[in-house]
Motif scaffolding. Structure first.
Motif, PDB file in Angstrom:
ATOM      1  N   LEU A 101      87.244  27.947  -1.855  1.00  0.00           N
ATOM      2  CA  LEU A 101      87.141  27.804  -3.299  1.00  0.00           C
ATOM      3  C   LEU A 101      86.611  26.408  -3.590  1.00  0.00           C
ATOM      4  CD1 LEU A 101      87.746  28.962  -6.157  1.00  0.00           C
ATOM      5  CD2 LEU A 101      89.996  27.861  -5.983  1.00  0.00           C
ATOM      6  N   VAL A 102      85.507  26.320  -4.337  1.00  0.00           N
ATOM      7  CA  VAL A 102      84.875  25.030  -4.598  1.00  0.00           C
ATOM      8  C   VAL A 102      84.667  24.825  -6.096  1.00  0.00           C
ATOM      9  CG1 VAL A 102      83.684  24.998  -2.378  1.00  0.00           C
ATOM     10  CG2 VAL A 102      82.530  25.963  -4.377  1.00  0.00           C
ATOM     11  N   GLN A 103      84.557  23.553  -6.459  1.00  0.00           N
ATOM     12  CA  GLN A 103      84.117  23.172  -7.798  1.00  0.00           C
ATOM     13  C   GLN A 103      82.693  22.662  -7.673  1.00  0.00           C
ATOM     14  OE1 GLN A 103      86.431  20.685 -10.804  1.00  0.00           O
ATOM     15  NE2 GLN A 103      84.940  19.172 -10.098  1.00  0.00           N
ATOM     16  N   VAL A 104      81.841  23.085  -8.608  1.00  0.00           N
ATOM     17  CA  VAL A 104      80.444  22.656  -8.588  1.00  0.00           C
ATOM     18  C   VAL A 104      80.088  22.057  -9.939  1.00  0.00           C
ATOM     19  CG1 VAL A 104      78.050  23.320  -8.167  1.00  0.00           C
ATOM     20  CG2 VAL A 104      79.906  24.533  -6.987  1.00  0.00           C
ATOM     21  N   GLU A 105      79.603  20.820  -9.924  1.00  0.00           N
ATOM     22  CA  GLU A 105      79.078  20.178 -11.124  1.00  0.00           C
ATOM     23  C   GLU A 105      77.562  20.154 -11.004  1.00  0.00           C
ATOM     24  OE1 GLU A 105      79.062  15.889 -13.514  1.00  0.00           O
ATOM     25  OE2 GLU A 105      80.065  16.075 -11.566  1.00  0.00           O
ATOM     26  N   ILE A 106      76.892  20.714 -12.003  1.00  0.00           N
ATOM     27  CA  ILE A 106      75.434  20.756 -11.931  1.00  0.00           C
ATOM     28  C   ILE A 106      74.844  19.671 -12.817  1.00  0.00           C
ATOM     29  CG2 ILE A 106      75.312  23.185 -11.288  1.00  0.00           C
ATOM     30  CD1 ILE A 106      74.642  23.859 -14.154  1.00  0.00           C
ATOM     31  N   HIS A 107      73.858  18.948 -12.262  1.00  0.00           N
ATOM     32  CA  HIS A 107      73.185  17.877 -12.987  1.00  0.00           C
ATOM     33  C   HIS A 107      71.832  18.333 -13.508  1.00  0.00           C
ATOM     34  CE1 HIS A 107      75.628  14.168 -11.785  1.00  0.00           C
ATOM     35  NE2 HIS A 107      76.313  15.238 -11.415  1.00  0.00           N
ATOM     36  N   SER A 108      71.520  19.581 -13.317  1.00  0.00           N
ATOM     37  CA  SER A 108      70.312  20.191 -13.849  1.00  0.00           C
ATOM     38  C   SER A 108      70.651  21.655 -14.094  1.00  0.00           C
ATOM     39  CB  SER A 108      69.145  20.052 -12.860  1.00  0.00           C
ATOM     40  OG  SER A 108      69.532  20.519 -11.577  1.00  0.00           O
ATOM     41  N   GLY A 109      69.797  22.344 -14.802  1.00  0.00           N
ATOM     42  CA  GLY A 109      70.127  23.724 -15.165  1.00  0.00           C
ATOM     43  C   GLY A 109      69.085  24.717 -14.715  1.00  0.00           C
ATOM     44  N   ARG A 110      68.723  24.693 -13.449  1.00  0.00           N
ATOM     45  CA  ARG A 110      67.752  25.673 -12.941  1.00  0.00           C
ATOM     46  C   ARG A 110      68.399  27.055 -12.869  1.00  0.00           C
ATOM     47  NH1 ARG A 110      64.255  22.054 -14.364  1.00  0.00           N
ATOM     48  NH2 ARG A 110      64.295  20.166 -13.065  1.00  0.00           N
ATOM     49  N   PHE A 124      71.015  19.179 -22.821  1.00  0.00           N
ATOM     50  CA  PHE A 124      70.696  19.923 -21.600  1.00  0.00           C
ATOM     51  C   PHE A 124      69.332  19.515 -21.054  1.00  0.00           C
ATOM     52  CE2 PHE A 124      73.886  22.824 -23.418  1.00  0.00           C
ATOM     53  CZ  PHE A 124      74.678  23.036 -22.306  1.00  0.00           C
ATOM     54  N   ALA A 125      68.376  19.263 -21.951  1.00  0.00           N
ATOM     55  CA  ALA A 125      67.043  18.853 -21.507  1.00  0.00           C
ATOM     56  C   ALA A 125      67.101  17.498 -20.810  1.00  0.00           C
ATOM     57  CB  ALA A 125      66.094  18.795 -22.705  1.00  0.00           C
ATOM     58  N   GLU A 126      67.926  16.590 -21.315  1.00  0.00           N
ATOM     59  CA  GLU A 126      68.071  15.282 -20.683  1.00  0.00           C
ATOM     60  C   GLU A 126      68.639  15.418 -19.274  1.00  0.00           C
ATOM     61  OE1 GLU A 126      70.465  12.873 -23.208  1.00  0.00           O
ATOM     62  OE2 GLU A 126      68.983  12.798 -24.821  1.00  0.00           O
ATOM     63  N   GLY A 127      69.591  16.345 -19.124  1.00  0.00           N
ATOM     64  CA  GLY A 127      70.169  16.560 -17.806  1.00  0.00           C
ATOM     65  C   GLY A 127      69.139  17.046 -16.809  1.00  0.00           C
ATOM     66  N   ALA A 128      68.255  17.956 -17.249  1.00  0.00           N
ATOM     67  CA  ALA A 128      67.208  18.455 -16.360  1.00  0.00           C
ATOM     68  C   ALA A 128      66.200  17.360 -16.037  1.00  0.00           C
ATOM     69  CB  ALA A 128      66.517  19.648 -17.001  1.00  0.00           C
ATOM     70  N   ALA A 129      65.877  16.525 -17.042  1.00  0.00           N
ATOM     71  CA  ALA A 129      64.903  15.454 -16.828  1.00  0.00           C
ATOM     72  C   ALA A 129      65.427  14.409 -15.855  1.00  0.00           C
ATOM     73  CB  ALA A 129      64.550  14.800 -18.161  1.00  0.00           C
ATOM     74  N   ASN A 130      66.743  14.236 -15.839  1.00  0.00           N
ATOM     75  CA  ASN A 130      67.343  13.235 -14.956  1.00  0.00           C
ATOM     76  C   ASN A 130      67.691  13.794 -13.578  1.00  0.00           C
ATOM     77  OD1 ASN A 130      67.212  11.197 -16.844  1.00  0.00           O
ATOM     78  ND2 ASN A 130      69.232  11.637 -17.702  1.00  0.00           N
ATOM     79  N   ALA A 131      67.141  14.944 -13.250  1.00  0.00           N
ATOM     80  CA  ALA A 131      67.436  15.570 -11.963  1.00  0.00           C
ATOM     81  C   ALA A 131      66.771  14.840 -10.791  1.00  0.00           C
ATOM     82  CB  ALA A 131      66.990  17.030 -11.970  1.00  0.00           C
ATOM     83  N   GLU A 132      65.827  13.921 -11.096  1.00  0.00           N
ATOM     84  CA  GLU A 132      65.253  13.087 -10.037  1.00  0.00           C
ATOM     85  C   GLU A 132      66.339  12.122  -9.557  1.00  0.00           C
ATOM     86  OE1 GLU A 132      62.435  13.240  -8.668  1.00  0.00           O
ATOM     87  OE2 GLU A 132      61.147  14.425  -9.990  1.00  0.00           O
ATOM     88  N   HIS A 163      72.742  27.453 -23.934  1.00  0.00           N
ATOM     89  CA  HIS A 163      72.432  27.507 -22.505  1.00  0.00           C
ATOM     90  C   HIS A 163      72.751  28.921 -22.037  1.00  0.00           C
ATOM     91  CE1 HIS A 163      76.689  27.217 -20.880  1.00  0.00           C
ATOM     92  NE2 HIS A 163      76.853  26.905 -22.150  1.00  0.00           N
ATOM     93  N   ARG A 164      72.479  29.221 -20.805  1.00  0.00           N
ATOM     94  CA  ARG A 164      72.676  30.580 -20.307  1.00  0.00           C
ATOM     95  C   ARG A 164      73.679  30.603 -19.164  1.00  0.00           C
ATOM     96  NH1 ARG A 164      66.669  33.427 -20.033  1.00  0.00           N
ATOM     97  NH2 ARG A 164      65.782  32.438 -21.884  1.00  0.00           N
ATOM     98  N   LEU A 165      74.315  31.736 -19.045  1.00  0.00           N
ATOM     99  CA  LEU A 165      75.092  32.065 -17.854  1.00  0.00           C
ATOM    100  C   LEU A 165      74.536  33.368 -17.314  1.00  0.00           C
ATOM    101  CD1 LEU A 165      78.798  31.421 -19.006  1.00  0.00           C
ATOM    102  CD2 LEU A 165      77.336  29.891 -17.683  1.00  0.00           C
ATOM    103  N   GLY A 166      74.475  33.503 -15.995  1.00  0.00           N
ATOM    104  CA  GLY A 166      74.036  34.758 -15.411  1.00  0.00           C
ATOM    105  C   GLY A 166      74.925  35.908 -15.863  1.00  0.00           C
ATOM    106  N   ARG A 167      74.372  37.106 -15.881  1.00  0.00           N
ATOM    107  CA  ARG A 167      75.149  38.253 -16.374  1.00  0.00           C
ATOM    108  C   ARG A 167      76.439  38.431 -15.581  1.00  0.00           C
ATOM    109  NH1 ARG A 167      75.272  44.018 -16.110  1.00  0.00           N
ATOM    110  NH2 ARG A 167      73.710  44.130 -14.482  1.00  0.00           N
ATOM    111  N   GLY A 168      76.415  38.128 -14.295  1.00  0.00           N
ATOM    112  CA  GLY A 168      77.608  38.278 -13.479  1.00  0.00           C
ATOM    113  C   GLY A 168      78.521  37.069 -13.500  1.00  0.00           C
TER     114      GLY A 168
END
Length: 282
Positions: A197-206, A113-121, A87-92
């Motif tokens: 300060l926040v925690q973020v859980e992502i369910h898709s990987g845009r 990771f693909a399953e996570g993106a597919a389940n973004a609905e 997977h990727r992380l932004g350069r910063g």
């Protein structure tokens, strides 16, 4: 028009390629026969792109001499080492970067990771449609302003728009974009600094999802050079944009004058992840 005789040679002398400085230290946080988790510093690009072709995580993975433990070699004679980020992380963006060491592990982890993106609905209440996720990623971010609620679910779609200096376009909050979901949880309100300060859980990987979603709800990342409130780029005059043609700065790449996705400075850290092991399923 250049006229030449048969057998003539045309010689082109291009400028020497010079990549800007980038941090290179990669701390290994976890490693086994199938995968390795790295701590990526801010400023280091994951894959070759633009002005960074050698100073990348991928290049370091390929240069390193990986060795399979003797105990596993006898059991897995046909295993080929193929170290790549899955997977990727932004350069910063700093923090946890998961990499596969074998082709089999790469295919399996990529499918998670693909399953996570597919389940973004999602349903209106934010619950996920589909089977249990095989991988979960959690980030920590420092944002501008004080969030009113302790938790929030952002489901704003993310799509591409034309943007000077970025050939493939820029990802922004866009109603016609692809579904995306981020769960935001307040960790600490810093009232004296007007920051949270926040925690973020992502369910898709845009691409740039966290930066876009937090900006969309009115709380861009502190010092984000690109995205502002609404999940749109700060640079608005997109039609009258020129580029810096001083090639000495970066060895021939026309560096855009306006902010671009690779610019650093924002406060975002990949803090932890939970996953099913690609071969043992633990």
């Amino acid at each position: 028009m250049i006229l030449s005789r048969e057998g003539s040679k045309l010689v082109y002398h291009r400028l020497a390629w010079k990549e800007p400085f980038a941090p290179h230290l990669l701390q290994v946080l976890y490693e086994d026969d199938d995968m390795v988790a790295l701590n990526k510093p801010s400023g280091l690009q994951v894959l070759p792109k633009g002005i960074f072709q050698q100073r990348t995580v991928l290049a370091q993975l390929q240069w390193k001499e990986w060795k399979m433990p003797p105990s596993s070699c006898s059991k897995r004679k046909n295993v080929q080492l193929h170290p790549v980020p899955v997977h990727r992380l932004g350069r910063g963006t700093s923090g946890l970067l998961l990499c596969a060491k074998t082709k089999l592990a790469k295919v399996q982890l990529a499918s998670y990771f693909a399953e996570g993106a597919a389940n973004a609905e999602k349903k209106r209440d934010g619950t996920e449609v589909g089977k249990e996720r095989k991988i979960s990623k959690f980030y920590r971010a420092l944002v501008t302003g004080i969030l009113e609620h302790d938790g929030d679910v952002v489901t704003q779609p993310i799509g591409l728009v034309h943007y000077p200096g970025v050939a493939e376009g820029l990802y922004v909050a866009c109603s016609s974009g692809k579904p995306a979901m981020s769960k935001v949880c307040v960790l600490e309100r810093l009232a004296h600094q007007n920051q949270t300060l926040v925690q973020v859980e992502i369910h898709s990987g845009r691409p740039h999802q966290i930066r876009i979603h937090l900006a969309y709800i009115g709380h861009p990342l502190v010092d984000d050079p690109l995205y502002c409130i609404g999940g749109q780029p700060k640079f608005h005059d997109l039609e009258s944009t020129s580029t810096d043609i001083s090639f000495a700065y970066d060895g021939g790449y026309e560096r855009p004058l306006q902010p671009v996705p690779g610019d650093c400075g924002y406060h975002l850290h990949a803090h932890w992840l939970v996953l099913s092991h690609p071969t043992t399923n633990k």
